[in-house]
Design an enzyme around this catalytic site. Structure first.
Site, PDB file in Angstrom:
ATOM      1  N   LEU A 171      42.560  29.754 -27.131  1.00  0.00           N
ATOM      2  CA  LEU A 171      43.657  29.620 -26.169  1.00  0.00           C
ATOM      3  C   LEU A 171      43.548  30.684 -25.080  1.00  0.00           C
ATOM      4  CD1 LEU A 171      46.739  28.755 -28.422  1.00  0.00           C
ATOM      5  CD2 LEU A 171      45.560  27.250 -26.805  1.00  0.00           C
ATOM      6  N   LYS A 227      28.196  26.516 -23.122  1.00  0.00           N
ATOM      7  CA  LYS A 227      26.826  26.311 -22.656  1.00  0.00           C
ATOM      8  C   LYS A 227      25.802  27.065 -23.506  1.00  0.00           C
ATOM      9  CE  LYS A 227      28.695  29.734 -19.920  1.00  0.00           C
ATOM     10  NZ  LYS A 227      30.116  29.876 -19.552  1.00  0.00           N
ATOM     11  N   GLU A 239      33.034  40.272 -15.873  1.00  0.00           N
ATOM     12  CA  GLU A 239      33.424  40.931 -17.120  1.00  0.00           C
ATOM     13  C   GLU A 239      33.109  42.425 -17.040  1.00  0.00           C
ATOM     14  OE1 GLU A 239      34.922  39.365 -19.512  1.00  0.00           O
ATOM     15  OE2 GLU A 239      34.623  37.293 -18.880  1.00  0.00           O
ATOM     16  N   VAL A 274      29.146  23.249 -17.677  1.00  0.00           N
ATOM     17  CA  VAL A 274      28.332  23.483 -16.486  1.00  0.00           C
ATOM     18  C   VAL A 274      29.162  23.236 -15.231  1.00  0.00           C
ATOM     19  CG1 VAL A 274      26.257  22.820 -15.231  1.00  0.00           C
ATOM     20  CG2 VAL A 274      26.278  22.706 -17.732  1.00  0.00           C
ATOM     21  N   LYS A 298      23.101  27.071 -18.372  1.00  0.00           N
ATOM     22  CA  LYS A 298      23.571  25.856 -17.714  1.00  0.00           C
ATOM     23  C   LYS A 298      22.403  25.020 -17.202  1.00  0.00           C
ATOM     24  CE  LYS A 298      27.800  28.253 -16.307  1.00  0.00           C
ATOM     25  NZ  LYS A 298      28.485  28.936 -15.183  1.00  0.00           N
ATOM     26  N   GLY A 333      44.395  27.704 -22.355  1.00  0.00           N
ATOM     27  CA  GLY A 333      45.726  27.700 -21.764  1.00  0.00           C
ATOM     28  C   GLY A 333      45.828  26.704 -20.629  1.00  0.00           C
ATOM     29  N   VAL A 356      40.712  28.915 -20.405  1.00  0.00           N
ATOM     30  CA  VAL A 356      40.502  27.473 -20.359  1.00  0.00           C
ATOM     31  C   VAL A 356      41.443  26.752 -21.311  1.00  0.00           C
ATOM     32  CG1 VAL A 356      38.830  25.612 -20.652  1.00  0.00           C
ATOM     33  CG2 VAL A 356      38.109  27.808 -19.684  1.00  0.00           C
ATOM     34  N   ILE A 386      33.155  20.564 -11.373  1.00  0.00           N
ATOM     35  CA  ILE A 386      32.230  19.624 -10.732  1.00  0.00           C
ATOM     36  C   ILE A 386      31.711  18.653 -11.783  1.00  0.00           C
ATOM     37  CG2 ILE A 386      30.113  19.372  -9.399  1.00  0.00           C
ATOM     38  CD1 ILE A 386      30.438  22.284  -8.516  1.00  0.00           C
ATOM     39  N   ALA A 435      40.450  24.905 -30.286  1.00  0.00           N
ATOM     40  CA  ALA A 435      39.973  26.190 -30.802  1.00  0.00           C
ATOM     41  C   ALA A 435      39.778  27.132 -29.623  1.00  0.00           C
ATOM     42  CB  ALA A 435      38.673  26.000 -31.564  1.00  0.00           C
TER      43      ALA A 435
END
Length: 434
Positions: free
Chosen positions: A12, A108, A193, A135, A208, A17, A15, A139, A10
């Site tokens: 595209l 998150k 943004e 988060v 986070k 893609g 992330v 990592i 859900a």
């Protein structure tokens, strides 16, 4: 080899893609690792006609108009929720869990606000709800807390959890730019943004941190009790003084057990130059975990972006493919403890103060008298240059003081006619050196 594991993705965007590209590049490697193919069965995105640069990777894949329909698709074994927010994303996750389907999410905000209810739903369904990508990008800090540190009592965790704010502060330190100029640069490069509020006001980092704190201390953290302060008031002058005093300014998320309860706070902080976090720059994230048996462990890496975040998503998918399932917070919901949240007013620590004052006799004496009255001890005082009758900056570094006393002193100093703007306070965090 067993039946393939069929994904429903859900979202595209960046992330989503990245996840498609990762699976296309490493599908064979993943099959060897898990003993089954991992395939994309269906996707959901706003615009089916958009060219996402994915080539033929989605040929033959079913498209859905909404995420809930995707979650209910009988040919989808695992919902991968990469939409974000608390609206349709929550509906889709709830739908998948109600049908006994595991969920992987990078959301998150959803988990910070609704994690406890969703954890219960996942446990009732007997399926995994994994969130490594929510988060610190690539990592593996969630896996570290849930698995690698299982033999430890966590005393504290803290770190740089938002790459946008860290990039802005790094740029200001490197170039002497104002906050506004550094923000505009971050927006031009795609790191911030058009509306950067969640990042620069600390909300993203607080989401986070609340997840990590809940996991580290096996107790649900009420997000409304998290102290949040952003970086809009940090100036190039503050960064210059910080350097002179041997610090770097970073926005930190801090969760620490104290005698007054659990501190969970996000705010700018003076970090000693000799520590690892002081040198986590640009869009990188850094997380420090302190356990009673491991002492201190430091994690650093890219905190966002298609590749790192897709890598974290895939790590969660691989766990599901291998049949690994752990509770959201590391222990079942009914075994979670209850822990009091410590007010920011109970924080004990040193502080940096910057005041813009009229340069005339008696001003420093008035400020010192207020600090004396509130039991605030001065470690050092800096004043550069003379400009009789005009505004000059004065910087004070205090010894350890309770926050409530410091706030009273700030209010009184701000009311002085000779103090020309609201005083700036940045907390000094004493972190172990690398």
């Amino acid at each position: 080899m067993t039946e393939p594991l069929r994904l429903g993705i859900a979202g595209l965007g960046t992330v989503g893609g990245g996840l498609v590209r990762l699976l296309d590049a490493h599908g064979d490697r993943l099959a060897l690792r898990t003993g089954r193919r991992i395939e994309i069965a269906a996707v959901c995105a706003r615009d089916k006609t958009k060219d996402r640069g994915l080539g033929h990777a989605l040929d033959g894949v079913r498209w859905h108009d909404d995420a809930v329909a995707l979650a209910r698709d009988a040919q989808v074994d695992v919902l991968v929720e990469l939409i974000g927010g608390n609206g349709v994303a929550k509906d889709a996750v709830e739908a998948a869990l109600s049908l006994g389907k595991p969920v992987v999410t990078a959301n998150k905000a959803l988990l910070a606000h609704d994690g406890l209810a969703l954890a219960r739903a996942a446990e009732r369904a007997g399926v995994a709800l994994n969130f490594e990508a929510a988060v610190a990008g690539g990592i593996p800090v969630v896996k570290a807390l849930r698995e690698g540190f299982a033999g430890n009592r966590i005393n504290a965790l803290f770190g740089i959890l938002n790459g946008t704010s860290n990039y802005i502060l790094t740029s200001m330190a490197a170039t002497g730019a104002s906050f506004e100029s550094a923000l505009a640069e971050a927006q031009a490069l795609g790191y911030a943004e058009a509306d950067p509020s969640f990042d620069v006001d600390g909300v993203d980092a607080a989401h986070k941190l609340s997840l990590l704190a809940s996991l580290a201390f096996a107790a649900p953290v009420d997000f409304s009790a998290v102290y949040v302060e952003g970086i809009r008031r940090i100036t190039a002058l503050d960064i210059s003084f910080a350097h002179e005093l041997g610090f770097r300014i970073k926005i930190l998320g801090i969760a620490r057990a104290t005698d007054h309860g659990l501190e969970v706070r996000v705010h700018p902080a003076m970090v000693p130059e000799g520590t690892a976090l002081a040198h986590v720059d640009g869009v990188y994230n850094g997380v420090v975990i302190e356990g009673d048996f491991v002492d201190q462990m430091v994690f650093e890496g890219r905190g966002a972006g298609a590749g790192p975040t897709a890598s974290a998503v895939m790590a969660d998918i691989v766990d599901i493919a291998l049949g690994l399932k752990l509770p959201l917070y590391g222990v079942p919901v009914d075994r979670l403890g209850q822990i009091a949240m410590a007010s920011i007013d109970r924080r004990i620590g040193a502080c940096y103060l910057r005041l813009s004052v009229v340069d005339r006799p008696g001003v420093i004496a008035d400020i010192a008298a207020i600090l004396r009255d509130e039991q605030v001890s001065i470690e050092s005082l800096l004043q550069r240059g003379r400009a009789p009758g005009e505004a000059v900056p004065v910087v004070i570094v205090t010894h350890e003081v309770e926050e409530a006393a410091m706030r009273r002193a700030l209010a009184r100093m701000g009311a002085l006619a000779t103090v020309l703007e609201p005083p700036t306070m940045i907390r000094i965090e004493e972190i172990k050196r690398a």
